[in-house]
Structure formats: structure tokens, C-alpha cells
Design an enzyme around this catalytic site. Structure first.
Site, PDB file in Angstrom:
ATOM      1  N   ASP A  93       1.842 -26.123  -7.339  1.00  0.00           N
ATOM      2  CA  ASP A  93       0.642 -25.693  -6.621  1.00  0.00           C
ATOM      3  C   ASP A  93       0.788 -24.206  -6.312  1.00  0.00           C
ATOM      4  OD1 ASP A  93      -1.447 -25.405  -4.521  1.00  0.00           O
ATOM      5  OD2 ASP A  93      -1.499 -27.597  -4.604  1.00  0.00           O
ATOM      6  N   CYS A 131      -3.467 -21.811  -3.235  1.00  0.00           N
ATOM      7  CA  CYS A 131      -4.665 -20.987  -3.005  1.00  0.00           C
ATOM      8  C   CYS A 131      -5.633 -21.693  -2.069  1.00  0.00           C
ATOM      9  CB  CYS A 131      -5.351 -20.622  -4.321  1.00  0.00           C
ATOM     10  SG  CYS A 131      -6.156 -22.004  -5.152  1.00  0.00           S
ATOM     11  N   ALA A 163      -5.069 -29.749  -9.771  1.00  0.00           N
ATOM     12  CA  ALA A 163      -5.248 -28.317  -9.479  1.00  0.00           C
ATOM     13  C   ALA A 163      -6.595 -27.847  -9.984  1.00  0.00           C
ATOM     14  CB  ALA A 163      -4.126 -27.514 -10.137  1.00  0.00           C
ATOM     15  N   LEU A 177     -10.466 -25.489  -8.573  1.00  0.00           N
ATOM     16  CA  LEU A 177     -11.362 -25.061  -7.488  1.00  0.00           C
ATOM     17  C   LEU A 177     -12.493 -26.082  -7.430  1.00  0.00           C
ATOM     18  CD1 LEU A 177     -11.443 -21.259  -8.416  1.00  0.00           C
ATOM     19  CD2 LEU A 177      -9.968 -22.416  -6.734  1.00  0.00           C
ATOM     20  N   SER A 233     -14.920 -35.662 -11.571  1.00  0.00           N
ATOM     21  CA  SER A 233     -15.772 -35.810 -10.386  1.00  0.00           C
ATOM     22  C   SER A 233     -17.083 -36.487 -10.736  1.00  0.00           C
ATOM     23  CB  SER A 233     -16.042 -34.411  -9.835  1.00  0.00           C
ATOM     24  OG  SER A 233     -17.100 -34.435  -8.938  1.00  0.00           O
ATOM     25  N   TYR A 240     -19.271 -25.710 -11.396  1.00  0.00           N
ATOM     26  CA  TYR A 240     -18.142 -26.595 -11.072  1.00  0.00           C
ATOM     27  C   TYR A 240     -18.221 -27.860 -11.919  1.00  0.00           C
ATOM     28  CZ  TYR A 240     -15.603 -30.238  -8.549  1.00  0.00           C
ATOM     29  OH  TYR A 240     -14.784 -31.301  -8.235  1.00  0.00           O
ATOM     30  N   LYS A 256     -15.801 -29.327 -15.166  1.00  0.00           N
ATOM     31  CA  LYS A 256     -15.188 -30.669 -15.282  1.00  0.00           C
ATOM     32  C   LYS A 256     -15.591 -31.308 -16.615  1.00  0.00           C
ATOM     33  CE  LYS A 256     -12.980 -31.068 -11.375  1.00  0.00           C
ATOM     34  NZ  LYS A 256     -11.524 -31.120 -11.361  1.00  0.00           N
ATOM     35  N   ASN A 268     -17.033 -39.420  -3.331  1.00  0.00           N
ATOM     36  CA  ASN A 268     -16.787 -38.477  -2.230  1.00  0.00           C
ATOM     37  C   ASN A 268     -15.581 -38.888  -1.375  1.00  0.00           C
ATOM     38  OD1 ASN A 268     -19.484 -38.085  -3.199  1.00  0.00           O
ATOM     39  ND2 ASN A 268     -19.839 -36.809  -1.420  1.00  0.00           N
ATOM     40  N   PHE A 291     -28.894 -31.800   5.797  1.00  0.00           N
ATOM     41  CA  PHE A 291     -29.652 -31.110   4.742  1.00  0.00           C
ATOM     42  C   PHE A 291     -30.682 -32.047   4.119  1.00  0.00           C
ATOM     43  CE2 PHE A 291     -25.472 -28.625   4.223  1.00  0.00           C
ATOM     44  CZ  PHE A 291     -25.894 -27.639   5.110  1.00  0.00           C
TER      45      PHE A 291
HETATM   46  P1  NAD Z   1      -7.915 -29.188  -2.777  1.00  0.00           P
HETATM   47  O1  NAD Z   1      -8.488 -27.812  -2.857  1.00  0.00           O
HETATM   48  O2  NAD Z   1      -7.489 -29.686  -1.454  1.00  0.00           O
HETATM   49  O3  NAD Z   1      -6.702 -29.335  -3.789  1.00  0.00           O
HETATM   50  C1  NAD Z   1      -6.597 -28.600  -4.977  1.00  0.00           C
HETATM   51  C2  NAD Z   1      -5.206 -27.991  -5.020  1.00  0.00           C
HETATM   52  O4  NAD Z   1      -5.033 -27.262  -6.241  1.00  0.00           O
HETATM   53  C3  NAD Z   1      -4.950 -27.005  -3.876  1.00  0.00           C
HETATM   54  O5  NAD Z   1      -3.722 -27.326  -3.266  1.00  0.00           O
HETATM   55  C4  NAD Z   1      -4.889 -25.640  -4.564  1.00  0.00           C
HETATM   56  O6  NAD Z   1      -4.016 -24.753  -3.885  1.00  0.00           O
HETATM   57  C5  NAD Z   1      -4.404 -26.019  -5.947  1.00  0.00           C
HETATM   58  N1  NAD Z   1      -4.782 -25.094  -7.032  1.00  0.00           N
HETATM   59  C6  NAD Z   1      -6.013 -24.613  -7.326  1.00  0.00           C
HETATM   60  N2  NAD Z   1      -5.960 -23.829  -8.408  1.00  0.00           N
HETATM   61  C7  NAD Z   1      -4.670 -23.850  -8.834  1.00  0.00           C
HETATM   62  C8  NAD Z   1      -3.991 -23.252  -9.920  1.00  0.00           C
HETATM   63  N3  NAD Z   1      -4.637 -22.466 -10.789  1.00  0.00           N
HETATM   64  N4  NAD Z   1      -2.667 -23.475 -10.058  1.00  0.00           N
HETATM   65  C9  NAD Z   1      -1.998 -24.259  -9.182  1.00  0.00           C
HETATM   66  N5  NAD Z   1      -2.597 -24.858  -8.129  1.00  0.00           N
HETATM   67  C10 NAD Z   1      -3.914 -24.650  -7.962  1.00  0.00           C
HETATM   68  O7  NAD Z   1      -8.992 -30.161  -3.419  1.00  0.00           O
HETATM   69  P2  NAD Z   1      -9.038 -31.754  -3.470  1.00  0.00           P
HETATM   70  O8  NAD Z   1     -10.212 -32.189  -2.698  1.00  0.00           O
HETATM   71  O9  NAD Z   1      -7.716 -32.316  -3.194  1.00  0.00           O
HETATM   72  O10 NAD Z   1      -9.398 -31.934  -5.005  1.00  0.00           O
HETATM   73  C11 NAD Z   1      -8.411 -32.191  -5.981  1.00  0.00           C
HETATM   74  C12 NAD Z   1      -9.098 -32.395  -7.321  1.00  0.00           C
HETATM   75  O11 NAD Z   1     -10.032 -33.467  -7.220  1.00  0.00           O
HETATM   76  C13 NAD Z   1      -9.894 -31.175  -7.796  1.00  0.00           C
HETATM   77  O12 NAD Z   1      -9.697 -31.020  -9.175  1.00  0.00           O
HETATM   78  C14 NAD Z   1     -11.313 -31.558  -7.489  1.00  0.00           C
HETATM   79  O13 NAD Z   1     -12.211 -30.940  -8.390  1.00  0.00           O
HETATM   80  C15 NAD Z   1     -11.307 -33.061  -7.676  1.00  0.00           C
HETATM   81  N6  NAD Z   1     -12.348 -33.733  -6.892  1.00  0.00           N
HETATM   82  C16 NAD Z   1     -12.502 -33.421  -5.570  1.00  0.00           C
HETATM   83  C17 NAD Z   1     -13.536 -34.027  -4.862  1.00  0.00           C
HETATM   84  C18 NAD Z   1     -13.773 -33.667  -3.413  1.00  0.00           C
HETATM   85  O14 NAD Z   1     -14.906 -33.806  -2.924  1.00  0.00           O
HETATM   86  N7  NAD Z   1     -12.763 -33.240  -2.652  1.00  0.00           N
HETATM   87  C19 NAD Z   1     -14.366 -34.971  -5.464  1.00  0.00           C
HETATM   88  C20 NAD Z   1     -14.139 -35.292  -6.787  1.00  0.00           C
HETATM   89  C21 NAD Z   1     -13.117 -34.652  -7.510  1.00  0.00           C
HETATM   90  N1  UFG Z   2     -24.444 -32.653   4.112  1.00  0.00           N
HETATM   91  C1  UFG Z   2     -25.195 -32.340   5.221  1.00  0.00           C
HETATM   92  N2  UFG Z   2     -24.718 -31.386   6.067  1.00  0.00           N
HETATM   93  C2  UFG Z   2     -23.531 -30.742   5.861  1.00  0.00           C
HETATM   94  C3  UFG Z   2     -22.769 -31.074   4.731  1.00  0.00           C
HETATM   95  C4  UFG Z   2     -23.262 -32.032   3.864  1.00  0.00           C
HETATM   96  O1  UFG Z   2     -26.268 -32.902   5.441  1.00  0.00           O
HETATM   97  O2  UFG Z   2     -23.178 -29.856   6.660  1.00  0.00           O
HETATM   98  C5  UFG Z   2     -24.930 -33.694   3.188  1.00  0.00           C
HETATM   99  C6  UFG Z   2     -25.191 -33.134   1.804  1.00  0.00           C
HETATM  100  O3  UFG Z   2     -26.520 -32.672   1.713  1.00  0.00           O
HETATM  101  C7  UFG Z   2     -24.908 -34.346   0.921  1.00  0.00           C
HETATM  102  C8  UFG Z   2     -23.889 -35.155   1.696  1.00  0.00           C
HETATM  103  O4  UFG Z   2     -23.920 -34.660   3.032  1.00  0.00           O
HETATM  104  O5  UFG Z   2     -26.046 -35.107   0.782  1.00  0.00           O
HETATM  105  C9  UFG Z   2     -22.494 -34.996   1.136  1.00  0.00           C
HETATM  106  O6  UFG Z   2     -22.229 -33.609   0.971  1.00  0.00           O
HETATM  107  P1  UFG Z   2     -20.791 -33.058   0.602  1.00  0.00           P
HETATM  108  O7  UFG Z   2     -20.898 -31.572   0.533  1.00  0.00           O
HETATM  109  O8  UFG Z   2     -19.773 -33.628   1.509  1.00  0.00           O
HETATM  110  O9  UFG Z   2     -20.529 -33.710  -0.832  1.00  0.00           O
HETATM  111  P2  UFG Z   2     -21.319 -33.608  -2.216  1.00  0.00           P
HETATM  112  O10 UFG Z   2     -21.835 -34.957  -2.538  1.00  0.00           O
HETATM  113  O11 UFG Z   2     -22.302 -32.509  -2.198  1.00  0.00           O
HETATM  114  O12 UFG Z   2     -20.180 -33.195  -3.216  1.00  0.00           O
HETATM  115  C10 UFG Z   2     -18.840 -33.679  -3.042  1.00  0.00           C
HETATM  116  C11 UFG Z   2     -17.851 -32.559  -3.393  1.00  0.00           C
HETATM  117  C12 UFG Z   2     -17.854 -32.296  -4.857  1.00  0.00           C
HETATM  118  C13 UFG Z   2     -17.598 -33.594  -5.590  1.00  0.00           C
HETATM  119  C14 UFG Z   2     -18.634 -34.633  -5.208  1.00  0.00           C
HETATM  120  C15 UFG Z   2     -18.279 -35.937  -5.864  1.00  0.00           C
HETATM  121  O13 UFG Z   2     -18.162 -31.369  -2.684  1.00  0.00           O
HETATM  122  O14 UFG Z   2     -16.803 -31.404  -5.165  1.00  0.00           O
HETATM  123  O15 UFG Z   2     -18.640 -34.807  -3.800  1.00  0.00           O
HETATM  124  O16 UFG Z   2     -19.257 -36.888  -5.626  1.00  0.00           O
HETATM  125  F1  UFG Z   2     -17.642 -33.390  -6.889  1.00  0.00           F
END
Ligand code: NAD
Ligand code: UFG
Length: 337
Positions: free
Chosen positions: A31, A34, A81, A83, A124, A149, A153, A179, A218
Site C-alpha cells: 500500500d 495515499c 489498491a 482510487l 464495483s 471511476y 473498473k 455499498n 441528495f
Molecule cells: P480505500 O481508499 O480505503 O482503500 C484503497 C487503498 O489502496 C488505500 O489504502 C490506498 O492507500 C491504496 N492505494 C491507492 N492507490 C494505490 C497505489 N497506486 N499503490 C498502492 N496502494 C494504493 O478504499 P476501499 O473502500 O477500501 O476500496 C478498496 C477497493 O474496493 C477499491 O479498488 C475500490 O474501487 C473498490 N470498491 C470500493 C467501494 C466503496 O464504496 N468503498 C465499492 C465498490 C468497490
Molecule cells: N447520499 C446522500 N447524502 C450524502 C451522501 C450520500 O443523500 O451526503 C446518498 C447518495 O445520493 C446515494 C446514497 O446516499 O443515493 C449512497 O451514496 P454513496 O456516496 O455512499 O454511495 P454511491 O452509491 O454513490 O457509490 C458507492 C461508492 C462507489 C461504489 C458504489 C458501489 O462511492 O465507489 O458505492 O455501489 F462504486
């Protein structure tokens, strides 16, 4: 079995590192911190009673990967890993493609060079974009992801679908996570967003504890039961278990496989607010605000393929997610800082 977790210090990665350690696996985390802190791994070690190996470095760095694979005999890679902010990806698309797409490509090249062919990719639900029918199954068409984003993916998914034709040793799982929400029940690890959270549950938690004054909901005019948007929130520990099951499933499968990791249940923003109020005993003040650009009305999973093929289903519900998120928020008002 020794597993490399890229992004293993992050939210989903740290919970998965813990689940792997508790299942008796050896864990190496790569990791660049970042969007995370090494403190998450110290906490993982505290809960598990043993520590993952931590390599601080970037997944795009070929030298780091070369020495990592030479030093640690890795059997499989779980790739977290990347963003993950939709809004940020609209402002900085090239940064997202560089980190998420290029990062995956460099990692896959290094794996092939080290003859490591078991790969689980954290994709995702975003890749489904706007769909006419709910729930979404793996058979739904993808290709219309509404933001950079989601498209990053999809590009990685395409790369992963192509690989087994080039070398039949590849065993690949694409996991489309819905989510993630909640935290480990110890309250020691959880979601630690930078600055003001953009995701719903951490935002609600910070309103409940008084760090933020109110929640902006929202959109109140979506075609849903209460007018607010609906998502499939899944406990992060259920997600972690899903990743372990996928890893196991690759032992008996070659080629590329896609599985949804969701609960199959839709939850509106106001359902979440009410559940959080019940779990915390606090009031969550909110106001209905305009819709957020790029949001869709409803998105929830058909999780039956994962249940059938991985023997996995989400076991935890909204009361667990809100209770655990609240415990984490109370015990760590400033996250890992
Ligand atoms: P997170 O940001 O907490 O974790 C991602 C980690 O990757 C962080 O620790 C960051 O420091 C590291 N990282 C980023 N770029 C890197 C690089 N170039 N080299 C090494 N490390 C790097 O996010 P998370 O919520 O744990 O998500 C993990 C994965 O799951 C992501 O790929 C994300 O797209 C996917 N995902 C997340 C969600 C969500 O809503 N959290 C939903 C679906 C999929
Ligand atoms: N929402 C609000 N107010 C807020 C934040 C969110 O009303 O302050 C609502 C949004 O409009 C949405 C729901 O809550 O309808 C969930 O929003 P999130 O931002 O928590 O999640 P998203 O569904 O937009 O997206 C998330 C992650 C993405 C991931 C996706 C997978 O941000 O990275 O879930 O389903 F890919």
C-alpha cells in the site's frame, strides 16, 4: 497459502487482511498509504494476534513489485489498491486511469513474470450504470459506466476477460461489490475517510456524533417508496468473507469469473437514517437537497450467483452495519489519527 493484498491498509483491505489472518493465511500488504494509515494494520495485528507483512510502495512501481514477488512466495493476489471517489474521478480522469488501469496492468505483468496466476479484482457495482431492471445480475450488460471511476473498473475487467486466452494458467475472480458499510465489531478498524465524507454512512455517523450539523439527502423526488435513492449496503465483514470464498473458488476454476457481492436488499437514504438513529440513540438532523450529479435512483444486487457458486451470502443486516459503524465512530472520533 500466502496472499498479497494491494491496498490492504484501506477500508475493505484491512477487514479482508484480518479475515485472512484469522483463517490461518499468511498476508503481505502492499500500500502506498495515499488514502490510509499503517495504523489500520497495527490494529489488524492487535485483533488477529499476528501481523501481516507490510510493504510501503506503489502498485505501479515495477521494481517494488519485482522485489516483493522475489522475496515473498505469493500464491494469490487480492487487488484493492485504487482510487474510488466518483466526484474526484470526474475532475481528474487521467489520474484515475493512471492509478486504476495502469496500476492493474503493471501488477498483472509482474504477476505473470513471477508465475503467480490467481487474481481477485475488487470491482464495483458502478460498472452497471443505470439499469432498467432491478436487481442487477452478472448477466446484465455493462459498458455504460457513468463516470471515469466506473470506466476505469470496466477497462480492468476487460483486460481480465482477455488474459486467460493468452495463458490458460490464469484464474481470475471479478468481484462487483455494492455499498460497503460498517466496521469490525471490536471498534478497532473501520472506515476513515479523508476530510468531509462523501459516502452516506460515514457522513451520517459524523452528524450523529455532532461533527457535522446535518445530512443533505441528495434528492427527495426519486421514483422510490419514500422518494430518496436506494442502494444495497453490505457489511464490510460480509464483503471480506466473500473475497475469501472467491479465493477458495479459484482453486477449482480456471478462466475469468464474475460475482456480485451484495445483499439483494435495497435500502433508501431515509431507511439508513432511521436505522442509524435506532442504533445510536441519537437524532440525525437532515434536509432534502437537490439530486447529486451522476446518482441513480436505485441499485441493488442479485446475489444468487455468488450464493450458488461460492456458497456465500451476506449474513449481517442494517442493524449490524449501523451498530458497528457507530461503535467505530465513537471509539475513533478522528479515525486513525
Ligand atoms: P480505500 O481508499 O480505503 O482503500 C484503497 C487503498 O489502496 C488505500 O489504502 C490506498 O492507500 C491504496 N492505494 C491507492 N492507490 C494505490 C497505489 N497506486 N499503490 C498502492 N496502494 C494504493 O478504499 P476501499 O473502500 O477500501 O476500496 C478498496 C477497493 O474496493 C477499491 O479498488 C475500490 O474501487 C473498490 N470498491 C470500493 C467501494 C466503496 O464504496 N468503498 C465499492 C465498490 C468497490
Ligand atoms: N447520499 C446522500 N447524502 C450524502 C451522501 C450520500 O443523500 O451526503 C446518498 C447518495 O445520493 C446515494 C446514497 O446516499 O443515493 C449512497 O451514496 P454513496 O456516496 O455512499 O454511495 P454511491 O452509491 O454513490 O457509490 C458507492 C461508492 C462507489 C461504489 C458504489 C458501489 O462511492 O465507489 O458505492 O455501489 F462504486
Amino acid at each position: 497459502m500466502r496472499v498479497l493484498l494491494t491496498g490492504g491498509a484501506g477500508y475493505i483491505g484491512s477487514h479482508t487482511a484480518l479475515a485472512l489472518l484469522q483463517a490461518g493465511r499468511e498476508v503481505v500488504v502492499l500500500d502506498n498509504l495515499c488514502n490510509s494509515s499503517a495504523e489500520s494494520l497495527a490494529r489488524v495485528a492487535r485483533i488477529a494476534g499476528r501481523a501481516p507483512v507490510f510493504v510501503e510502495g506503489d502498485v505501479r512501481d515495477r521494481d517494488v513489485l519485482g522485489s516483493l514477488f522475489a522475496e515473498h512466495l505469493v500464491d494469490a493476489v487480492l487487488h484493492f489498491a485504487g482510487l474510488k471517489s466518483v466526484g474526484e474521478s470526474l475532475a481528474q480522469p487521467l489520474r484515475y486511469h493512471d492509478n486504476n488501469v495502469q496500476g492493474s496492468q503493471v501488477l498483472l505483468e509482474a504477476m505473470a513474470q513471477a508465475s503467480v496466476f490467481n487474481f481477485v479484482f475488487s470491482s464495483s457495482a458502478t460498472v452497471y450504470g443505470e439499469q432498467a431492471q432491478m436487481p442487477v445480475s452478472e448477466a446484465c450488460s455493462v459498458g455504460h459506466a457513468p463516470n471515469p471511476y466506473g470506466r476505469s473498473k470496466l477497462m480492468v475487467e476487460d483486460m481480465l476477460r482477455e488474459l486467460p486466452a493468452s495463458d490458460p494458467r490464469w484464474r481470475i475472480a471479478i468481484l462487483r461489490s455494492f455499498n460497503p458499510a460498517g466496521a469490525h465489531e471490536s471498534g478497532l478498524i473501520g472506515e476513515d475517510p479523508n476530510g468531509i465524507p462523501s459516502n452516506l454512512l460515514p457522513y451520517v455517523a459524523q452528524v450523529a456524533i455532532g461533527k457535522l450539523p446535518e445530512l443533505a439527502v441528495f434528492g427527495g423526488d426519486y421514483p422510490t417508496t419514500d422518494g430518496t435513492s436506494v442502494r444495497d449496503y453490505i457489511h464490510v465483514l460480509d464483503l471480506a468473507e466473500g473475497h475469501l470464498r472467491a479465493l477458495d473458488a479459484l482453486q477449482t476454476r480456471t478462466g475469468t469469473h464474475v460475482w456480485n457481492l451484495g445483499t439483494g436488499r435495497g435500502c433508501s437514504v431515509l431507511d439508513m437514517v432511521r436505522a442509524f438513529e435506532a442504533a445510536s440513540g441519537r437524532t440525525v438532523p437532515y434536509r432534502i437537497a437537490p439530486r447529486r450529479f451522476g446518482d441513480m435512483a436505485t441499485c441493488y444486487a442479485d446475489p444468487t450467483k455468488a450464493e450458488r457458486e461460492l456458497g456465500w451470502r451476506a449474513r449481517r443486516g442494517l442493524p449490524d452495519m449501523t451498530r458497528d459503524a457507530w461503535r467505530w465512530q465513537q471509539m475513533n472520533p478522528n479515525g486513525y489519527r
